[in-house]
Design a protein around this motif. Structure first.
Motif, PDB file in Angstrom:
ATOM      1  N   CYS A   1       0.559  -0.873   0.146  1.00 42.48           N
ATOM      2  CA  CYS A   1      -0.266   0.405  -0.312  1.00 42.48           C
ATOM      3  C   CYS A   1       0.898   1.044  -0.124  1.00 42.48           C
ATOM      4  N   VAL A   2       0.617   2.154  -0.139  1.00 44.32           N
ATOM      5  CA  VAL A   2       1.514   4.041  -0.428  1.00 44.32           C
ATOM      6  C   VAL A   2       2.179   3.792   1.170  1.00 44.32           C
ATOM      7  N   GLY A   3       1.483   3.630   1.996  1.00 44.59           N
ATOM      8  CA  GLY A   3       2.605   3.348   3.227  1.00 44.59           C
ATOM      9  C   GLY A   3       2.382   5.032   3.798  1.00 44.59           C
ATOM     10  N   ASN A   4       3.115   4.714   4.567  1.00 50.62           N
ATOM     11  CA  ASN A   4       3.598   6.439   5.238  1.00 50.62           C
ATOM     12  C   ASN A   4       4.479   7.754   4.285  1.00 50.62           C
ATOM     13  N   THR A   5       4.600   7.284   2.752  1.00 55.26           N
ATOM     14  CA  THR A   5       5.579   7.914   2.038  1.00 55.26           C
ATOM     15  C   THR A   5       3.430   9.057   1.217  1.00 55.26           C
ATOM     16  N   PHE A   6       2.877   8.913   1.079  1.00 52.73           N
ATOM     17  CA  PHE A   6       1.906   9.446   1.198  1.00 52.73           C
ATOM     18  C   PHE A   6       0.998   9.513   2.667  1.00 52.73           C
ATOM     19  N   CYS A   7       0.210   8.124   2.400  1.00 55.75           N
ATOM     20  CA  CYS A   7      -0.987   7.982   3.354  1.00 55.75           C
ATOM     21  C   CYS A   7      -1.390   9.097   4.746  1.00 55.75           C
ATOM     22  N   ARG A   8      -1.489   9.620   5.413  1.00 62.60           N
ATOM     23  CA  ARG A   8      -2.293   9.870   6.853  1.00 62.60           C
ATOM     24  C   ARG A   8      -1.865   9.236   7.874  1.00 62.60           C
ATOM     25  N   PHE A   9      -2.030   7.612   7.215  1.00 65.23           N
ATOM     26  CA  PHE A   9      -2.345   6.869   8.971  1.00 65.23           C
ATOM     27  C   PHE A   9      -0.942   6.172   8.154  1.00 65.23           C
ATOM     28  N   GLY A  10      -0.395   6.142   7.401  1.00 64.10           N
ATOM     29  CA  GLY A  10       0.992   5.319   7.286  1.00 64.10           C
ATOM     30  C   GLY A  10       1.850   5.890   8.678  1.00 64.10           C
ATOM     31  N   THR A  11       2.607   3.839   8.919  1.00 64.10           N
ATOM     32  CA  THR A  11       3.324   4.384  10.048  1.00 64.10           C
ATOM     33  C   THR A  11       4.587   4.380   9.951  1.00 64.10           C
ATOM     34  N   GLN A  12       5.133   3.695   8.824  1.00 59.80           N
ATOM     35  CA  GLN A  12       5.583   3.115   7.944  1.00 59.80           C
ATOM     36  C   GLN A  12       6.149   3.163   6.243  1.00 59.80           C
ATOM     37  N   ASP A  13       7.031   2.874   6.029  1.00 62.44           N
ATOM     38  CA  ASP A  13       7.753   2.763   4.522  1.00 62.44           C
ATOM     39  C   ASP A  13       7.560   1.657   3.868  1.00 62.44           C
TER      40      ASP A  13
ATOM     41  N   ALA B   1       3.071  -9.523   1.018  1.00 68.24           N
ATOM     42  CA  ALA B   1       2.194  -7.715   0.969  1.00 68.24           C
ATOM     43  C   ALA B   1       2.858  -7.062   2.061  1.00 68.24           C
ATOM     44  N   VAL B   2       3.103  -5.814   1.909  1.00 69.65           N
ATOM     45  CA  VAL B   2       3.155  -5.034   3.343  1.00 69.65           C
ATOM     46  C   VAL B   2       2.113  -4.149   3.437  1.00 69.65           C
ATOM     47  N   SER B   3       2.186  -3.424   4.533  1.00 68.94           N
ATOM     48  CA  SER B   3       0.497  -2.545   5.303  1.00 68.94           C
ATOM     49  C   SER B   3       1.678  -1.669   5.736  1.00 68.94           C
ATOM     50  N   GLY B   4       1.017  -0.878   5.304  1.00 66.58           N
ATOM     51  CA  GLY B   4       1.474   1.021   6.227  1.00 66.58           C
ATOM     52  C   GLY B   4       1.068   0.753   7.454  1.00 66.58           C
ATOM     53  N   CYS B   5      -0.390   0.443   8.082  1.00 67.57           N
ATOM     54  CA  CYS B   5      -0.648   0.315   9.170  1.00 67.57           C
ATOM     55  C   CYS B   5      -1.731  -0.571   9.394  1.00 67.57           C
ATOM     56  N   PRO B   6      -2.513  -0.895  10.321  1.00 66.23           N
ATOM     57  CA  PRO B   6      -3.180  -1.758  10.778  1.00 66.23           C
ATOM     58  C   PRO B   6      -4.721  -1.911  10.280  1.00 66.23           C
ATOM     59  N   ARG B   7      -4.758  -0.790   9.769  1.00 63.41           N
ATOM     60  CA  ARG B   7      -5.799  -1.278   8.528  1.00 63.41           C
ATOM     61  C   ARG B   7      -5.735  -1.768   6.636  1.00 63.41           C
ATOM     62  N   ASN B   8      -4.406  -2.421   6.568  1.00 67.30           N
ATOM     63  CA  ASN B   8      -4.457  -3.561   6.019  1.00 67.30           C
ATOM     64  C   ASN B   8      -4.453  -3.185   4.399  1.00 67.30           C
ATOM     65  N   CYS B   9      -4.594  -2.471   4.219  1.00 62.01           N
ATOM     66  CA  CYS B   9      -4.887  -1.994   2.368  1.00 62.01           C
ATOM     67  C   CYS B   9      -4.249  -2.855   1.336  1.00 62.01           C
ATOM     68  N   ALA B  10      -3.267  -3.901   2.069  1.00 65.25           N
ATOM     69  CA  ALA B  10      -2.632  -4.536   1.165  1.00 65.25           C
ATOM     70  C   ALA B  10      -3.606  -6.011   0.685  1.00 65.25           C
TER      71      ALA B  10
END
Ligand code: SRM
Ligand SMILES: Cc1cc2nc3c(=O)[nH]c(=O)nc-3n(C[C@H](O)[C@H](O)[C@H](O)COP(=O)(O)OP(=O)(O)OC[C@H]3O[C@@H](n4cnc5c(N)ncnc54)[C@H](O)[C@@H]3O)c2cc1C
Ligand code: SF4
Ligand code: FES
Lengths: 103, 811
Positions: free
Chosen positions: B638-650, B674-683
């Motif tokens: 998923c986009v992760g903390n690169t753009f997403c407001r909830f992202g916790t990591q890259d 798969a790697v998701s940037g936070c527990p919302r787990n979009c990936a």
């Protein structure tokens, strides 16, 4: 009936196959592990799978689409499936390695 | 950095220490930790007390964290100290021995105590609960010099205690106030079955008895009941319920009902005080099982570590009776609260009882007796909360082969002849019946050979077995040992062991030495042997392309018309305008009939002629995406903390790195990451073979997921902090899978077969993890990009072209 030179032993890998088109026909030419050459119509009686792409085990080939098993000598399909494919006579010139098929 | 805060915990039990374990991982060094515990033991697994009592497990086996663990993690522990008061103004606690400790944050994890019925004489020697090591030791000691034991309470805990006392050689009577044992879970019928089962084991019962008074001088001698009867007793174990330990919290003025009232973040009404475990009450519920408490603990740990969490919203629980020889399972709202309806199945002969509880088309509870095989499936349906309308009977009669066999047979017998049993091969019930009755098939493999039923995904095997039972009856062959295919009777482990032992190095050699019935094998064993040999001898073995399926030989997916599809690798799903232009140009140039975004975040060029493949690869100048192989497929991100407001990591960076790290990896079956940037787990990482979910300050590593035929959510493997650790754990996990799984076995199936404990044990040791990682690197480093190889090698390229007959040349 015509005897056609289609290629040489070196063109086909062991337990492999090549295809050859002759007029409207597409033929799969196999080289078994003992060097024997077999030719059958390149069309699985099930749903037309390309037999040349299948896995060769002994004197049979497994169709790549749904795993029907076809005997390359008789052209018959193994149980439990039913059907057969056209087979063609083959001849190898031991000296030159040339492969002929009778069509 | 913020100064280290003082965290004091009251209670050295299961839930509390679990929180500490998490905090040590999520926020190492953030707290200076002190623990007070009444018991003189380190943190141990209370659940296992039943096993200790029943024998076979020693007290030392149940310790979760030994003293060394506390020392290594710099935790001050005051074992044997019971905290008697909390001073909220000066923020300190005091123990019964006068020891004081001041806190910035206080954690109450005092658990609960056995509820001791307030009977006259209940304070006599020999009257105990069943809660801790001390109780266990008293039972063991008592059994040495006394004989008569009475357990008050015919629920889960009481029966487990009774079974343990029987094992200790005592004469055991269970006293129960209700007419039926485990009356909260079981119906009368099932309860009767349970009672008969336990009576056969030697347990005695006094039902519908109200205990009134305990007699004896110093020590208990007998117990009398309201109806005037009396029973001798040298030991009385009360197992009538638990009582949350809330006194100190109450004294300190915290809000307390049955338990200490906590919010979704385990906060009490004092912002500096949290509570977790059996001593709490969350949304009106005080839980008495470990699973929900661990869920609470995970939330609290995140909260205390400053990691984002959605909070704890409650749990659906399940229990199993841990008495050997008796299987009882219950989950959710099994006691049929108002507004629910239930369906029951009862088989007096096979001693099976099942009940499912429904509310508005949803499954909300279940009870299984005798055959608990479907417990996990039912629990997962309860958790999902989806409508089960129309499937009620199936749920009741069982998912699994062994489950409620006779009910299942009825269902199969009633099935229409033209109903399809094997969906993959379109085999109807009638065809299978015919194979058994007319063609004499008397085993599943004979039916498979004859009709293809169960020959593909294998999902219908239980139904085929069922039909065999119905139509062949006693003529069904005794199950024979099945090898990996029809060419051998050896299974995977035996074959791998022999290859290793004898140092076999080619497929042919293996077949010869191990006496294959077909000299060149079949389309099943050939690819598996090719895989096992490559896995065992990564640097020496020469891959046999003729033992690979079409797709892996042509490095593209064959389509139904004999054309192929091309999926170039797009690391982590991240592309660029120029790359897209290039793909578009190639697609145009080669007249690609269909360009499609795949479900794996990349592009598929479908309908490519075989002879065009090498040329297309050359022009694309991109690595193979291996969309065709038993290999690493995609790494979704998923986009992760690169753009997403909830992202916790890259998440993107992590995904790209993992894809570069493990591309070209051969495996028993395809592998998706798969790697998701936070527990919302979009990936959708939690349905992947190896899924990574970023959390603030760390990464959760999940394994064994699958989104295919049988959807399976992952299990949590561990939580790590750095990207390097993610790569190392990932590589080690994948190598473990490569070394142990059957060919064509996805991680989801493998994880269930070997169990998470095995996997965790194999990976937790740093050295072994590094060794596994080293081995996967060696294996991958031997392999080149197949497209590039074919472009460069004329000999390999020839197979993509047709031969040209001489006559055609002449004409
Ligand atoms: C192209 C794609 C569909 C699409 O257009 O989106 C696809 C296409 C095929 N899938 Fe898939 N799967 C595709 C994503 C998936 C996904 C979704 C995902 O990966 O996120 C799943 C479920 C997730 C999973 O695997 O856990 C998926 C589960 C399957 C399965 C069932 C696997 C299982 O363990 O249950 C099969 C059958 C098999 O592998 O035996 C399968 C098999 C196939 C095959 C290879 C069938 C075959 O053997 O010819 C299809 C090839 C079509 C072709 O000619 O190109 N495909 N397939 C997707 C390629 C993704 C990629 O970029 O590589
Ligand atoms: C025999 C048995 C079998 C069980 N079987 C199962 C099972 O199969 N499945 C399941 O899910 N659950 C089972 N349970 C329940 C499970 O063990 C509990 O739910 C779990 O241990 C609760 O964890 P906790 O940390 O809240 O409390 P505990 O583990 O009880 O820990 C609390 C600790 O705090 C200490 N303490 C209390 N007050 C103070 C104080 N003032 N100062 C200092 N220390 C204090 C206590 O001595 C205790 O050590 C079983 C329990 C028993 C007894
Ligand atoms: S679901 Fe997958 S395997 Fe089935 S048709 Fe679609 S692409 Fe093919
Ligand atoms: S087309 Fe050959 S098996 Fe189906």
């Amino acid at each position: 009936m015509a005897k056609v030179l289609i290629g040489h032993m070196a063109d086909i890998d062991k337990k492999g196959a090549r295809t050859v088109r002759y007029q409207d026909l597409e033929i799969a030419v196999f080289k078994l592990s003992d060097g024997e050459v077999r030719a059958v119509e390149n069309r699985c009686p099930h749903k037309g799978g390309k037999l040349a792409e299948g896995m060769v085990c002994g004197t049979a080939v497994h169709c790549p689409l749904h795993d029907w098993k076809i005997d390359l000598k008789s052209g018959n399909v193994y149980e439990p499936d039913e059907g057969c494919v056209e087979t063609y006579e083959t001849e190898v010139d031991q000296a030159s390695g040339a492969i002929y098929i009778t069509l | 950095m913020a100064a280290t805060k003082k965290l004091v915990m009251i209670g050295n039990g299961m839930a509390g220490v679990r929180v500490i374990e998490h905090i040590l991982k999520l926020a190492p060094g953030a707290y200076d930790i002190t623990i007070f515990g009444s018991e003189p033991h380190p943190n141990y697994n209370r659940i296992m007390l039943s096993s200790v009592l029943q024998g076979g497990t020693g007290l030392s086996d149940i310790v979760i964290n030994d003293w060394e663990w506390y020392r290594d993690n710099g935790i001050t522990v005051h074992a044997g100290h019971t905290v008697t008061s909390i001073d909220r103004v000066n923020r300190k606690v005091v123990s019964h021995l006068g020891l004081e400790a001041s806190y910035d944050t206080l954690l109450i994890a005092t658990g609960s105590s056995a509820f001791i019925l307030p009977l006259p004489g209940a304070d006599k020697e020999g009257v105990i609960g069943f809660r801790d090591i001390k109780d266990c030791q008293i039972m063991q000691e008592t059994s040495l010099s006394y004989n008569k034991a009475v357990v008050i309470g015919g629920g889960l805990l009481g029966l487990e205690a009774a079974r343990g006392l029987l094992n200790l050689g005592m004469d055991v009577t269970v006293v129960h106030s209700n007419a039926y044992l485990m009356n909260r879970q079981l119906d009368k019928a099932a309860s009767m079955m349970l009672k008969e089962e336990l009576e056969a084991q030697g347990m005695k019962f006094l039902l519908q008895k109200q205990s009134e008074r305990i007699h004896g001088k110093k020590r208990v001698k007998s117990l009398s009941f309201a109806d005037g009867t009396e029973i001798e007793a040298d030991l009385i174990v009360m197992a009538v319920g638990i009582k949350p330990n809330v006194q100190i919290a109450k004294d300190a003025g915290l809000n307390v009902n049955r338990g200490i009232i906590v919010s979704d973040f385990m906060e009490t009404n004092d912002p500096n005080i949290y509570a977790v475990g059996e001593c709490t009450e969350h949304r009106g519920i005080a839980y008495g099982l470990v699973a929900p408490l661990y869920e609470q603990g995970a939330v609290l740990a995140k909260r205390l570590s400053g990691v984002d969490t959605e909070g704890y919203t409650g749990s659906i629980t399940s229990t199993k009776l841990k008495v050997s020889g008796v299987d009882v399972f219950s989950a959710g709202q099994y006691d049929e609260p108002a507004g629910t309806r239930s369906l029951k199945y009862q088989d007096e002969v096979d001693r099976v009882y099942k009940k499912i509880v429904l509310k508005d088309d949803k499954l909300v509870g279940a009870v299984l007796f005798g055959d608990t095989g479907d417990g996990a499936s039912l629990l997962s349906l309860i958790r999902k909360g989806e409508s089960v309308r129309g499937r009620e009977k199936e749920l009741l009669l069982g998912f699994s082969a062994g489950g409620a066999a006779s009910g299942k047979e009825n269902h199969l017998a009633e099935m229409a002849d033209d109903e399809i049993v094997c969906g993959c091969n379109g085999v109807s019930k009638g065809t299978i019946a015919d194979a058994i009755l007319q063609k004499g098939c008397n085993s599943v493999s004979a039916i498979k050979a004859c009709t293809k039923a169960s020959g593909s995904c294998g999902g219908c095997k239980p139904e085929v077995e069922g039909l065999l039972k119905i139509y062949a009856g006693d003529n069904a062959a005794a199950p024979v040992k099945e090898g990996i295919c029809g060419c051998t009777t050896l299974n995977r482990d035996e074959i791998v062991a022999e290859i290793k032992r004898m140092g076999l190095k080619t497929v042919k050699e293996v077949m010869n030495v191990l006496e294959w019935s077909q000299p060149e094998g079949c389309s099943k064993c050939r690819p598996s042997l090719n895989y096992y040999l490559g896995m065992l001898w990564p640097t020496e073995y020469k891959d046999e392309k003729e033992s690979r399926f079409t797709n892996e030989r042509y490095h593209a997916n064959i389509q139904k018309d004999g054309t192929f599809s091309v999926v170039p690798r797009i690391y982590g799903g991240v592309t660029s305008p120029s790359e897209l232009k290039k793909i578009a140009e190639v697609a145009e140039k080669f007249d690609v009939p269909l360009v499609k975004f795949t479900g794996g975040q990349r592009l598929d060029l479908l309908g490519v002629k075989k002879e065009d493949l090498p040329k297309m690869w050359e022009e694309l100048d991109m690595p193979s995406g291996h969309a065709y192989g038993k290999m690493l497929r995609t790494v979704k991100t998923c986009v992760g903390n690169t753009f997403c407001r909830f992202g916790t990591q890259d998440a993107i960076g992590m995904g790209v790195r993992l894809e570069k790290e493990f591309e070209r990896m051969n495996a028993p079956a395809k592998v998706k990451l798969a790697v998701s940037g936070c527990p919302r787990n979009c990936a959708e990482a939690t349905i992947k073979d190896f899924g990574i979910v970023a959390i603030d300050g760390g990464w959760e590593l999940h394994v064994g997921g699958n989104g295919g035929v049988h959807v399976r959510a992952t299990d949590l493997l561990t939580i790590v902090k750095t990207e390097d650790e993610v790569v190392e754990w990932g590589g080690a996990f994948l190598q473990l899978y490569r070394e142990h799984a059957n060919w064509n076995e996805r991680t989801s199936v493998w994880v269930e077969r070997v169990g998470m404990d095995f996997i965790k044990k194999s990976l937790e040791n740093g050295e072994e993890r590094k060794a596994l990682y080293g081995r996967i690197r060696t294996a991958i480093d031997q392999i080149k990009d197949p497209w590039q190889e074919i472009i460069e090698n004329k000999e390999l390229r020839k197979n993509f072209e047709s031969l040209v007959p001489a006559e055609a040349l002449q004409s």
